[in-house]
Design a protein around this motif. Structure first.
Motif, short mmCIF file in Angstrom:
data_model
loop_
_atom_site.label_atom_id
_atom_site.label_comp_id
_atom_site.label_asym_id
_atom_site.label_seq_id
_atom_site.Cartn_x
_atom_site.Cartn_y
_atom_site.Cartn_z
N ILE A 146 30.80 36.18 35.23
CA ILE A 146 31.83 35.25 34.75
C ILE A 146 31.55 33.87 35.33
O ILE A 146 31.48 33.70 36.54
N MET A 147 31.38 32.90 34.42
CA MET A 147 31.03 31.53 34.81
C MET A 147 32.23 30.65 34.54
O MET A 147 32.59 30.43 33.39
N ALA A 148 32.85 30.13 35.57
CA ALA A 148 34.14 29.44 35.40
C ALA A 148 34.05 27.95 35.64
O ALA A 148 33.24 27.46 36.43
N GLY A 149 34.94 27.24 34.94
CA GLY A 149 35.12 25.82 35.16
C GLY A 149 36.61 25.53 35.25
O GLY A 149 37.41 26.09 34.50
N GLY A 150 37.00 24.67 36.19
CA GLY A 150 38.41 24.35 36.36
C GLY A 150 38.70 23.94 37.79
O GLY A 150 37.78 23.69 38.58
N GLU A 151 39.97 23.86 38.13
CA GLU A 151 40.37 23.39 39.45
C GLU A 151 40.11 24.44 40.54
O GLU A 151 40.50 25.59 40.40
N GLU A 152 39.48 23.98 41.62
CA GLU A 152 39.17 24.87 42.73
C GLU A 152 40.44 25.32 43.45
O GLU A 152 40.53 26.45 43.95
N GLU A 153 41.45 24.44 43.49
CA GLU A 153 42.66 24.70 44.27
C GLU A 153 43.39 25.98 43.85
O GLU A 153 43.98 26.66 44.69
N THR A 154 43.36 26.31 42.58
CA THR A 154 44.11 27.47 42.10
C THR A 154 43.21 28.62 41.66
O THR A 154 43.70 29.65 41.20
N PHE A 155 41.89 28.45 41.83
CA PHE A 155 40.97 29.46 41.32
C PHE A 155 41.11 30.81 42.03
O PHE A 155 41.06 31.87 41.39
N GLU A 156 41.27 30.78 43.35
CA GLU A 156 41.35 32.05 44.08
C GLU A 156 42.56 32.86 43.64
O GLU A 156 42.57 34.08 43.75
N GLY A 157 43.58 32.17 43.10
CA GLY A 157 44.76 32.88 42.63
C GLY A 157 44.47 33.79 41.44
O GLY A 157 45.15 34.82 41.27
N ILE A 158 43.49 33.42 40.62
CA ILE A 158 43.18 34.26 39.45
C ILE A 158 41.95 35.15 39.67
O ILE A 158 41.62 35.96 38.81
N ARG A 159 41.30 35.02 40.82
CA ARG A 159 40.11 35.83 41.07
C ARG A 159 40.38 37.33 40.92
O ARG A 159 39.54 38.05 40.34
N PRO A 160 41.50 37.88 41.43
CA PRO A 160 41.73 39.32 41.25
C PRO A 160 41.75 39.75 39.78
O PRO A 160 41.34 40.86 39.46
N VAL A 161 42.21 38.88 38.91
CA VAL A 161 42.20 39.19 37.47
C VAL A 161 40.76 39.25 36.97
O VAL A 161 40.37 40.17 36.25
N LEU A 162 39.97 38.27 37.34
CA LEU A 162 38.57 38.23 36.91
C LEU A 162 37.79 39.40 37.49
O LEU A 162 36.89 39.96 36.83
N GLU A 163 38.13 39.81 38.71
CA GLU A 163 37.44 40.93 39.35
C GLU A 163 37.71 42.26 38.65
O GLU A 163 36.95 43.21 38.83
N ALA A 164 38.75 42.32 37.86
CA ALA A 164 39.01 43.54 37.08
C ALA A 164 38.07 43.65 35.90
O ALA A 164 37.94 44.72 35.29
N MET A 165 37.39 42.53 35.57
CA MET A 165 36.49 42.53 34.42
C MET A 165 35.02 42.29 34.78
O MET A 165 34.13 42.61 33.99
N GLY A 166 34.77 41.71 35.94
CA GLY A 166 33.40 41.35 36.27
C GLY A 166 33.09 41.47 37.74
O GLY A 166 33.98 41.69 38.57
N LYS A 167 31.82 41.32 38.07
CA LYS A 167 31.36 41.44 39.46
C LYS A 167 30.78 40.13 39.99
O LYS A 167 30.94 39.80 41.16
#
Length: 303
Positions: A146-167
């Motif tokens: 998963i290759m993401a672009g956006g604000e660093e400040e809030t990214f860790e908040g959605i990481r658990p969601v992304l981790e359910a789909m990717g490594k």
């Protein structure tokens, strides 16, 4: 899977998912397996029936889904679809809750990603472009890159969601950086697929067993994901889509346009696009990208 405090908090969030195609359906299923409540909308309800049977909730429109979800994930077909679902009057940004997150996982235009980010910020919504790589196998196994672009400040908040789909999950930079990274991915794959097709076709014409040849070359300097995962499908005559030819052509068009805007020469990419377009015109648009191998057979017979 979600064993951190942040992960457990995130599980209480409702996710809205739009787009249940070859990859999207598996991604949505993995989110439910991770414990997320899922709202689903797609243009054709029948495509989501098995997810609904497994516990997803159907919403009648993108607007309704957006109003009732904390995090909205999209993986649709083309940039025009992304624009419609995000920027239309009945789209996501006009209806999502302030403070919600939107994550577009479609391979789309970097410039469109920036526009969505700006519009989302005006509405108090956090927007990320997060295209993926790994095909149908990666989607099924929750092993996508998963290759993401956006604000660093809030990214860790959605990481658990992304981790359910990717490594392999990497924040590449600001809005549009995820899409630019996916263009790098597609540029590398495009010319590489020509090489894989030519290698397998050559092996067969030389009277070799291509499966035995593959045992040697995939472990050496020629090794690649495409060689290990798609060459066996070519050899077995399996041309079902893990990723559609028509969508790969779309990706290559975006990459060429972006490259030209930056003054970057991409002759290998342009050649690959030309061959895929010829194959598509011969009836291959709804096959998997590995089916380009069949075009080599067509060219051989023409000679």
């Amino acid at each position: 899977m979600l064993n951190t405090k942040a992960g457990r908090r995130m599980q209480t969030k409702t996710i809205g998912f739009i787009g249940t195609g070859v990859m999207g359906k598996s991604m949505a299923r993995n989110l439910m397996k991770a414990g997320f409540q899922l709202n689903v909308f797609t243009r054709t309800k029948e495509k989501a029936e098995d997810l609904l049977a497994e516990g997803a909730l159907w919403k009648e429109s993108a607007a309704a889904l957006s109003m009732e979800s904390d995090i909205i994930i999209t993986i649709v077909g083309y940039p025009s679809d992304v624009e419609e679902v995000y920027l239309g009057e009945s789209g996501i940004l006009a209806n999502a809750k302030r403070g919600s997150y939107v994550i577009d996982m479609t391979t789309s235009s970097p410039e469109l990603a920036k526009l969505i980010f700006d519009r989302a910020k005006e509405a108090g919504i956090h927007a990320y472009d997060a295209p993926v790589s790994g095909g149908d196998v990666g989607a099924r196994n929750a092993a996508l890159t998963i290759m993401a672009g956006g604000e660093e400040e809030t990214f860790e908040g959605i990481r658990p969601v992304l981790e359910a789909m990717g490594k392999n999950i990497v924040l590449q930079g600001t809005a549009g950086a995820g899409q630019h990274t996916k263009m790098c991915n597609q540029i590398a794959i495009a010319s590489g697929m020509l090489g894989v097709c030519e290698a397998i076709f050559y092996a067969e014409k030389a009277g070799l067993d291509p499966k035995t040849v593959l045992k040697s070359i995939e472990a050496g300097a020629a090794g690649s994901w495409s060689l290990s995962n798609l060459a066996p499908r070519m050899i077995d005559g399996n041309f079902d889509p893990g990723f559609y030819v028509k969508h790969f052509i779309k990706d290559m068009k975006i990459a060429i346009e972006s490259a030209e805007n930056m003054g970057v020469p991409v002759p290998g990419l342009k050649l690959a696009k030309e061959l895929y377009e010829l194959f598509s015109q011969s009836g291959g648009e709804n096959k998997g990208t590995q089916a380009l191998y069949q075009y080599y057979e067509i060219m051989s017979q023409a000679d």
